[in-house]
Design a protein around this motif. Sequence first.
Motif, PDB file in Angstrom:
ATOM      1  N   PHE A  73       0.825  -1.203   0.000  1.00 57.44           N
ATOM      2  CA  PHE A  73       0.000   0.000   0.000  1.00 57.44           C
ATOM      3  C   PHE A  73       0.861   1.256   0.000  1.00 57.44           C
ATOM      4  CE2 PHE A  73      -3.843  -2.121   2.302  1.00 57.44           C
ATOM      5  CZ  PHE A  73      -4.308  -2.597   1.089  1.00 57.44           C
ATOM      6  N   GLY A  74       0.825   2.017  -1.084  1.00 50.74           N
ATOM      7  CA  GLY A  74       1.429   3.340  -1.136  1.00 50.74           C
ATOM      8  C   GLY A  74       2.936   3.411  -1.138  1.00 50.74           C
ATOM      9  N   CYS A  75       3.620   2.259  -1.115  1.00 47.52           N
ATOM     10  CA  CYS A  75       5.065   2.302  -0.907  1.00 47.52           C
ATOM     11  C   CYS A  75       5.830   2.497  -2.215  1.00 47.52           C
ATOM     12  CB  CYS A  75       5.546   1.038  -0.204  1.00 47.52           C
ATOM     13  SG  CYS A  75       5.561  -0.434  -1.241  1.00 47.52           S
ATOM     14  N   THR A  76       7.086   2.870  -2.082  1.00 50.06           N
ATOM     15  CA  THR A  76       8.001   2.889  -3.213  1.00 50.06           C
ATOM     16  C   THR A  76       8.501   1.472  -3.418  1.00 50.06           C
ATOM     17  OG1 THR A  76       8.673   5.169  -2.812  1.00 50.06           O
ATOM     18  CG2 THR A  76      10.183   3.791  -4.082  1.00 50.06           C
ATOM     19  N   VAL A  77       8.230   0.919  -4.603  1.00 51.25           N
ATOM     20  CA  VAL A  77       8.553  -0.481  -4.870  1.00 51.25           C
ATOM     21  C   VAL A  77       9.871  -0.573  -5.632  1.00 51.25           C
ATOM     22  CG1 VAL A  77       7.744  -2.607  -5.955  1.00 51.25           C
ATOM     23  CG2 VAL A  77       6.099  -1.035  -4.957  1.00 51.25           C
ATOM     24  N   GLY A  78      10.752  -1.454  -5.175  1.00 49.77           N
ATOM     25  CA  GLY A  78      12.023  -1.682  -5.827  1.00 49.77           C
ATOM     26  C   GLY A  78      12.865  -2.620  -4.990  1.00 49.77           C
ATOM     27  N   ARG A  79      13.972  -3.014  -5.344  1.00 50.13           N
ATOM     28  CA  ARG A  79      14.780  -2.425  -6.388  1.00 50.13           C
ATOM     29  C   ARG A  79      14.191  -2.627  -7.785  1.00 50.13           C
ATOM     30  NH1 ARG A  79      21.055  -4.078  -6.146  1.00 50.13           N
ATOM     31  NH2 ARG A  79      20.496  -3.632  -3.973  1.00 50.13           N
ATOM     32  N   VAL A  80      13.535  -3.748  -8.019  1.00 49.77           N
ATOM     33  CA  VAL A  80      12.855  -3.969  -9.292  1.00 49.77           C
ATOM     34  C   VAL A  80      11.386  -4.278  -9.016  1.00 49.77           C
ATOM     35  CG1 VAL A  80      12.657  -5.437 -11.332  1.00 49.77           C
ATOM     36  CG2 VAL A  80      14.913  -4.746 -10.513  1.00 49.77           C
ATOM     37  N   HIS A 110       8.384  -7.394  -6.941  1.00 47.36           N
ATOM     38  CA  HIS A 110       8.497  -6.188  -6.107  1.00 47.36           C
ATOM     39  C   HIS A 110       9.575  -6.280  -5.031  1.00 47.36           C
ATOM     40  CE1 HIS A 110       4.976  -4.877  -8.084  1.00 47.36           C
ATOM     41  NE2 HIS A 110       4.069  -5.252  -7.227  1.00 47.36           N
ATOM     42  N   GLY A 111      10.707  -6.970  -5.286  1.00 43.79           N
ATOM     43  CA  GLY A 111      11.613  -7.200  -4.162  1.00 43.79           C
ATOM     44  C   GLY A 111      12.918  -6.459  -4.188  1.00 43.79           C
ATOM     45  N   GLU A 112      13.752  -6.706  -3.160  1.00 44.89           N
ATOM     46  CA  GLU A 112      15.031  -6.027  -2.981  1.00 44.89           C
ATOM     47  C   GLU A 112      16.174  -7.026  -2.792  1.00 44.89           C
ATOM     48  OE1 GLU A 112      18.379  -3.794  -1.978  1.00 44.89           O
ATOM     49  OE2 GLU A 112      16.605  -3.291  -3.148  1.00 44.89           O
ATOM     50  N   ASP A 113      15.965  -8.135  -2.113  1.00 42.55           N
ATOM     51  CA  ASP A 113      17.058  -9.028  -1.743  1.00 42.55           C
ATOM     52  C   ASP A 113      17.581  -9.833  -2.926  1.00 42.55           C
ATOM     53  OD1 ASP A 113      16.843  -8.192   0.856  1.00 42.55           O
ATOM     54  OD2 ASP A 113      15.502  -9.813   1.458  1.00 42.55           O
ATOM     55  N   GLY A 114      18.904 -10.052  -2.921  1.00 46.89           N
ATOM     56  CA  GLY A 114      19.531 -10.920  -3.906  1.00 46.89           C
ATOM     57  C   GLY A 114      20.179 -10.214  -5.077  1.00 46.89           C
ATOM     58  N   THR A 145      23.538  -2.974 -11.635  1.00 48.36           N
ATOM     59  CA  THR A 145      22.350  -3.665 -11.120  1.00 48.36           C
ATOM     60  C   THR A 145      21.120  -3.159 -11.854  1.00 48.36           C
ATOM     61  OG1 THR A 145      21.068  -4.190  -9.115  1.00 48.36           O
ATOM     62  CG2 THR A 145      21.926  -1.962  -9.295  1.00 48.36           C
ATOM     63  N   PRO A 146      20.108  -3.995 -12.018  1.00 46.14           N
ATOM     64  CA  PRO A 146      18.852  -3.496 -12.581  1.00 46.14           C
ATOM     65  C   PRO A 146      18.090  -2.678 -11.541  1.00 46.14           C
ATOM     66  CG  PRO A 146      18.628  -5.809 -12.022  1.00 46.14           C
ATOM     67  CD  PRO A 146      20.061  -5.454 -11.779  1.00 46.14           C
ATOM     68  N   GLN A 282       6.279   2.493 -15.013  1.00 46.69           N
ATOM     69  CA  GLN A 282       7.523   1.745 -14.798  1.00 46.69           C
ATOM     70  C   GLN A 282       8.066   1.244 -16.131  1.00 46.69           C
ATOM     71  OE1 GLN A 282       6.188  -2.566 -13.474  1.00 46.69           O
ATOM     72  NE2 GLN A 282       4.832  -1.039 -12.526  1.00 46.69           N
ATOM     73  N   ASN A 283       9.240   0.598 -16.067  1.00 46.67           N
ATOM     74  CA  ASN A 283       9.742  -0.130 -17.219  1.00 46.67           C
ATOM     75  C   ASN A 283       9.022  -1.475 -17.282  1.00 46.67           C
ATOM     76  OD1 ASN A 283      11.251  -0.638 -19.496  1.00 46.67           O
ATOM     77  ND2 ASN A 283      13.140  -1.096 -18.408  1.00 46.67           N
ATOM     78  N   TYR A 284       9.207  -2.189 -18.394  1.00 44.66           N
ATOM     79  CA  TYR A 284       8.435  -3.412 -18.614  1.00 44.66           C
ATOM     80  C   TYR A 284       8.739  -4.500 -17.591  1.00 44.66           C
ATOM     81  CZ  TYR A 284       7.875  -1.225 -23.198  1.00 44.66           C
ATOM     82  OH  TYR A 284       7.611  -0.350 -24.215  1.00 44.66           O
TER      83      TYR A 284
END
Length: 294
Positions: A73-80, A110-114, A145-146, A282-284
């Motif tokens: 909800f409402g968050c900044t999603v990334g790294r990808v 929608h994750g960051e780890d790895g 990194t992407p 976003q990008n694809y």
Amino acid sequence: MVVKITESLFGVTKNENEVKKYTLTSPNGLEISLINYGATIQSIRQPDRNNQVAEITLGYDTLQGYVEDKSSFGCTVGRVTNRIKDGKFELDGKLYELEKTDGTKKHHLHGEDGYPGQVDVTVTYHLNDDNYLRIDYHATSTQATPINMTNHAYFNLAGHNSGTILNHHIEVNSNRYLATDDELIPTGTIASVDNTSFDLRTLTLLGERIGKVCDGYDIMYVVDGSGRRYFGKVLHRESGRAISTESTQNGLQLYTSNMLKQVTGHDGVVYDKYGALCLETQNYSDSVNNQVKR
């Protein structure tokens, strides 16, 4: 008149870090509250045509809600943001394996780890006195990194407590979309919206169209052009509330909260399927593996 900014304490993490809330109020009565936990839009309160103010985003009233949140909800999603097929990608000859976090537990979402390297991200929100909200993203990394980031606000212009968004009209400025398989992974084909239920080039009532789409919209639209340009808009005619979206990105992921189920949010309201929609520029999806030609 200028935009007013107030600061307050929203909560304290288990590591005893203070989370602040910043509320931006325009002269026209639009209120946007942000928290520095996930660079999150915690609340948007917008007047209707009769100057009645309502909360128009789904979210939580406490920090714990965001700590336990599974819906972004409402968050900044990334790294990808969006999906990476099989939770894997190759970069500079090295294979990276990520946590499989989507609903199928087969793909990354929608994750960051790895990912390689450490990334430092700044997200800046600008609100002007014409109720125009601009979000700027800036990232630096210690190695290649992407990065593909977006904001994941869930909108219901009738009010967060009003039920579904099926009485909303939507327009998407796109002639084409990314075809996907049954697990929402792009196949590599860009298809035309002509003569399909994905054609939203003119204002379309969601309630009349959504039943023709398998379980609702979760689709990446290709938006032609470059630079900042018009992506689409949403209108709730009864209240007179509307939002329009511009971006410099390649596409727009339209998501009608198809997988939302019994989530308790603002004021104890329970959010459910079709309770809101997301306009994620976003990008694809899976672009690290599938270099789709525009």
